[in-house]
Design a protein around this motif. Structure first.
Motif, PDB file in Angstrom:
ATOM      1  N   UNK A  10       0.851  -1.221  -0.085  1.00  0.00           N
ATOM      2  CA  UNK A  10       0.060  -0.060   0.067  1.00  0.00           C
ATOM      3  C   UNK A  10       0.853   1.309  -0.008  1.00  0.00           C
ATOM      4  N   UNK A  11       0.494   2.050  -0.699  1.00  0.00           N
ATOM      5  CA  UNK A  11       1.351   3.442  -1.087  1.00  0.00           C
ATOM      6  C   UNK A  11       0.582   4.711  -0.727  1.00  0.00           C
ATOM      7  N   UNK A  12       1.401   5.710  -0.656  1.00  0.00           N
ATOM      8  CA  UNK A  12       0.716   7.049  -0.268  1.00  0.00           C
ATOM      9  C   UNK A  12       0.255   7.684  -1.988  1.00  0.00           C
ATOM     10  N   UNK A  13       1.062   6.926  -2.599  1.00  0.00           N
ATOM     11  CA  UNK A  13       1.051   7.396  -4.247  1.00  0.00           C
ATOM     12  C   UNK A  13      -0.122   7.282  -4.910  1.00  0.00           C
ATOM     13  N   UNK A  14      -0.839   5.920  -4.521  1.00  0.00           N
ATOM     14  CA  UNK A  14      -2.051   5.433  -5.061  1.00  0.00           C
ATOM     15  C   UNK A  14      -3.031   4.988  -4.155  1.00  0.00           C
ATOM     16  N   UNK A  15      -3.650   6.080  -3.377  1.00  0.00           N
ATOM     17  CA  UNK A  15      -4.817   5.737  -2.220  1.00  0.00           C
ATOM     18  C   UNK A  15      -5.759   5.047  -2.966  1.00  0.00           C
ATOM     19  N   UNK A  16      -6.583   4.073  -2.195  1.00  0.00           N
ATOM     20  CA  UNK A  16      -7.652   3.495  -2.682  1.00  0.00           C
ATOM     21  C   UNK A  16      -9.120   4.294  -1.758  1.00  0.00           C
ATOM     22  N   UNK A  17     -10.074   4.176  -2.263  1.00  0.00           N
ATOM     23  CA  UNK A  17     -11.352   4.769  -1.430  1.00  0.00           C
ATOM     24  C   UNK A  17     -11.599   4.028  -0.288  1.00  0.00           C
ATOM     25  N   UNK A  18     -11.731   4.493   0.716  1.00  0.00           N
ATOM     26  CA  UNK A  18     -12.104   3.823   1.832  1.00  0.00           C
ATOM     27  C   UNK A  18     -13.372   2.942   1.946  1.00  0.00           C
ATOM     28  N   UNK A  19     -13.473   2.004   2.610  1.00  0.00           N
ATOM     29  CA  UNK A  19     -14.705   1.128   2.700  1.00  0.00           C
ATOM     30  C   UNK A  19     -15.517   1.698   3.632  1.00  0.00           C
ATOM     31  N   UNK A  20     -16.706   1.399   3.743  1.00  0.00           N
ATOM     32  CA  UNK A  20     -17.768   1.762   4.874  1.00  0.00           C
ATOM     33  C   UNK A  20     -17.361   1.192   6.002  1.00  0.00           C
ATOM     34  N   UNK A  21     -17.469   2.109   7.247  1.00  0.00           N
ATOM     35  CA  UNK A  21     -17.100   1.790   8.501  1.00  0.00           C
ATOM     36  C   UNK A  21     -17.639   0.500   9.138  1.00  0.00           C
ATOM     37  N   UNK A  22     -17.017  -0.092   9.967  1.00  0.00           N
ATOM     38  CA  UNK A  22     -17.596  -1.411  10.694  1.00  0.00           C
ATOM     39  C   UNK A  22     -18.466  -1.069  11.688  1.00  0.00           C
ATOM     40  N   UNK A  23     -19.466  -1.859  11.805  1.00  0.00           N
ATOM     41  CA  UNK A  23     -20.511  -1.517  12.843  1.00  0.00           C
ATOM     42  C   UNK A  23     -20.647  -2.796  13.796  1.00  0.00           C
ATOM     43  N   UNK A  44      10.294   6.365  15.312  1.00  0.00           N
ATOM     44  CA  UNK A  44       9.652   6.869  13.908  1.00  0.00           C
ATOM     45  C   UNK A  44       9.789   5.842  12.784  1.00  0.00           C
ATOM     46  N   UNK A  45      10.711   4.930  12.761  1.00  0.00           N
ATOM     47  CA  UNK A  45      10.508   3.789  11.846  1.00  0.00           C
ATOM     48  C   UNK A  45       9.294   3.120  11.992  1.00  0.00           C
ATOM     49  N   UNK A  46       8.851   2.852  13.079  1.00  0.00           N
ATOM     50  CA  UNK A  46       7.578   2.109  13.063  1.00  0.00           C
ATOM     51  C   UNK A  46       6.245   2.814  12.643  1.00  0.00           C
ATOM     52  N   UNK A  47       6.158   4.130  12.454  1.00  0.00           N
ATOM     53  CA  UNK A  47       5.042   4.674  11.934  1.00  0.00           C
ATOM     54  C   UNK A  47       5.058   5.649  10.969  1.00  0.00           C
ATOM     55  N   UNK A  48       6.099   5.947  10.587  1.00  0.00           N
ATOM     56  CA  UNK A  48       6.458   7.095   9.362  1.00  0.00           C
ATOM     57  C   UNK A  48       5.655   6.703   8.179  1.00  0.00           C
ATOM     58  N   UNK A  49       6.091   5.436   7.646  1.00  0.00           N
ATOM     59  CA  UNK A  49       5.334   4.905   6.052  1.00  0.00           C
ATOM     60  C   UNK A  49       3.908   4.826   6.697  1.00  0.00           C
ATOM     61  N   UNK A  50       3.525   4.022   7.796  1.00  0.00           N
ATOM     62  CA  UNK A  50       1.996   3.718   8.032  1.00  0.00           C
ATOM     63  C   UNK A  50       1.236   5.036   7.953  1.00  0.00           C
ATOM     64  N   UNK A  51       1.977   6.282   8.548  1.00  0.00           N
ATOM     65  CA  UNK A  51       1.259   7.454   8.857  1.00  0.00           C
ATOM     66  C   UNK A  51       1.044   8.210   7.436  1.00  0.00           C
ATOM     67  N   UNK A  52       2.083   7.982   6.609  1.00  0.00           N
ATOM     68  CA  UNK A  52       1.926   8.827   5.211  1.00  0.00           C
ATOM     69  C   UNK A  52       1.054   8.101   4.339  1.00  0.00           C
ATOM     70  N   UNK A  53       0.886   6.645   4.482  1.00  0.00           N
ATOM     71  CA  UNK A  53      -0.232   5.878   3.437  1.00  0.00           C
ATOM     72  C   UNK A  53      -1.473   6.293   4.118  1.00  0.00           C
ATOM     73  N   UNK A  54      -1.682   6.332   5.594  1.00  0.00           N
ATOM     74  CA  UNK A  54      -2.983   6.443   5.859  1.00  0.00           C
ATOM     75  C   UNK A  54      -3.505   7.853   5.716  1.00  0.00           C
ATOM     76  N   UNK A  55      -2.538   8.765   5.923  1.00  0.00           N
ATOM     77  CA  UNK A  55      -3.035  10.272   5.550  1.00  0.00           C
ATOM     78  C   UNK A  55      -3.312  10.370   4.087  1.00  0.00           C
ATOM     79  N   UNK A  56      -2.621   9.744   3.135  1.00  0.00           N
ATOM     80  CA  UNK A  56      -3.168   9.898   1.676  1.00  0.00           C
ATOM     81  C   UNK A  56      -4.306   9.366   1.547  1.00  0.00           C
ATOM     82  N   UNK A  95      -6.980   9.266   3.427  1.00  0.00           N
ATOM     83  CA  UNK A  95      -8.006  10.263   4.085  1.00  0.00           C
ATOM     84  C   UNK A  95      -8.318   9.964   5.480  1.00  0.00           C
ATOM     85  N   UNK A  96      -7.560   9.340   6.329  1.00  0.00           N
ATOM     86  CA  UNK A  96      -7.549   8.765   7.531  1.00  0.00           C
ATOM     87  C   UNK A  96      -7.113  10.071   8.601  1.00  0.00           C
TER      88      UNK A  96
END
Length: 249
Positions: free
Chosen positions: A122-135, A190-202, A204-205
């Protein structure tokens, strides 16, 4: 020669490191802790060589390299975890990851998180639409040591707890729609979450520290102990409850 973009470079290297790790895992050459150590070393060696070749003017912060604060004088620093979730990798599970990120002036700008056990990057360069929230909403916690703060927030929100391994796997579970909230207070770097943060922000989280402040990278001390990655509709309540837990301690 066509210049490879930062996004393409991060994706290529994270995926390639995953191939190395899967091949080593399948070889039977090592077992247990020795497998994790060998995987870390081999994936890191490839990543360092490729980054130094492709981006010689950038700094690098890797979990597996001796750190130097001279990187703090650089605007661009690659933040790398060659194997996030060493225990899960050594046990033959799928919830481990490879992180390759670029922070620019402290901001997680580019990221790729490979989930080799699932055949995904998964990459910040090609984000996919978020699925509906879980209930009800699903909240990710450590499979071995769930933090009391996360358990408290989950109970107050009526969220279902979902145990999982590496930080990258948990963050990407939110990106992929398998879960909705990843609240971590147990200590990270920082190495634990920098890439995940970038992908998640891209994607729309919401991405922040647990007190709501931004995640800042390339600090002299790379310890970055907590974070919240979640769907935006849950962010305000999760932050409020986290503050309530801290105030009650």
């Amino acid at each position: 020669m066509i210049h490879e973009s930062d996004e393409a470079l991060a994706e290529r290297l994270a995926t390639a490191a995953g191939v190395i790790l899967l091949s080593l895992q399948a070889s039977g050459e090592f077992e247990g802790k020795a497998l994790g150590n060998a995987g870390d070393a081999r994936a890191n060696a490839m990543l360092m060589h490729e980054l130094r070749t492709a981006r010689p003017d950038d700094a690098i912060l890797s979990e597996e390299e001796k750190d130097s604060v001279t990187r703090c004088s650089f605007s661009r620093v690659w933040v790398v975890d060659p194997l996030d979730g060493t225990r899960e990798y050594s046990e033959g599970r799928s919830d481990w990851a490879v992180h390759v990120a670029l922070a620019v002036d402290g901001v997680p700008t580019v990221g790729a998180v490979a989930l080799p056990g699932l055949g995904l990057t998964l990459t910040s360069g090609a984000p996919k639409p978020l699925a509906p929230a879980n209930v009800p909403p699903k909240m990710l916690v450590s499979r071995t040591r769930p933090a009391a703060e996360a358990v408290f927030v989950a109970e107050k929100m009526g969220a279902e707890l979902l145990g999982m391994g590496s930080a990258g796997a948990k963050a990407m579970a939110v990106v992929r729609g398998e879960a909705d909230i990843y609240l971590h207070t147990g200590g990270q770097y920082e190495w634990d979450n920098c890439a995940p943060a970038a992908v998640a922000a891209a994607a729309g989280l919401h991405v922040s520290r647990v007190d709501g402040s931004p995640l800042v990278y390339n600090c002299a001390n790379p310890y970055l102990p907590d974070l919240l990655i979640c769907r935006k509709e849950f962010a305000a309540e999760a932050l409020r409850l986290a503050a309530e837990f801290v105030a009650a301690e």
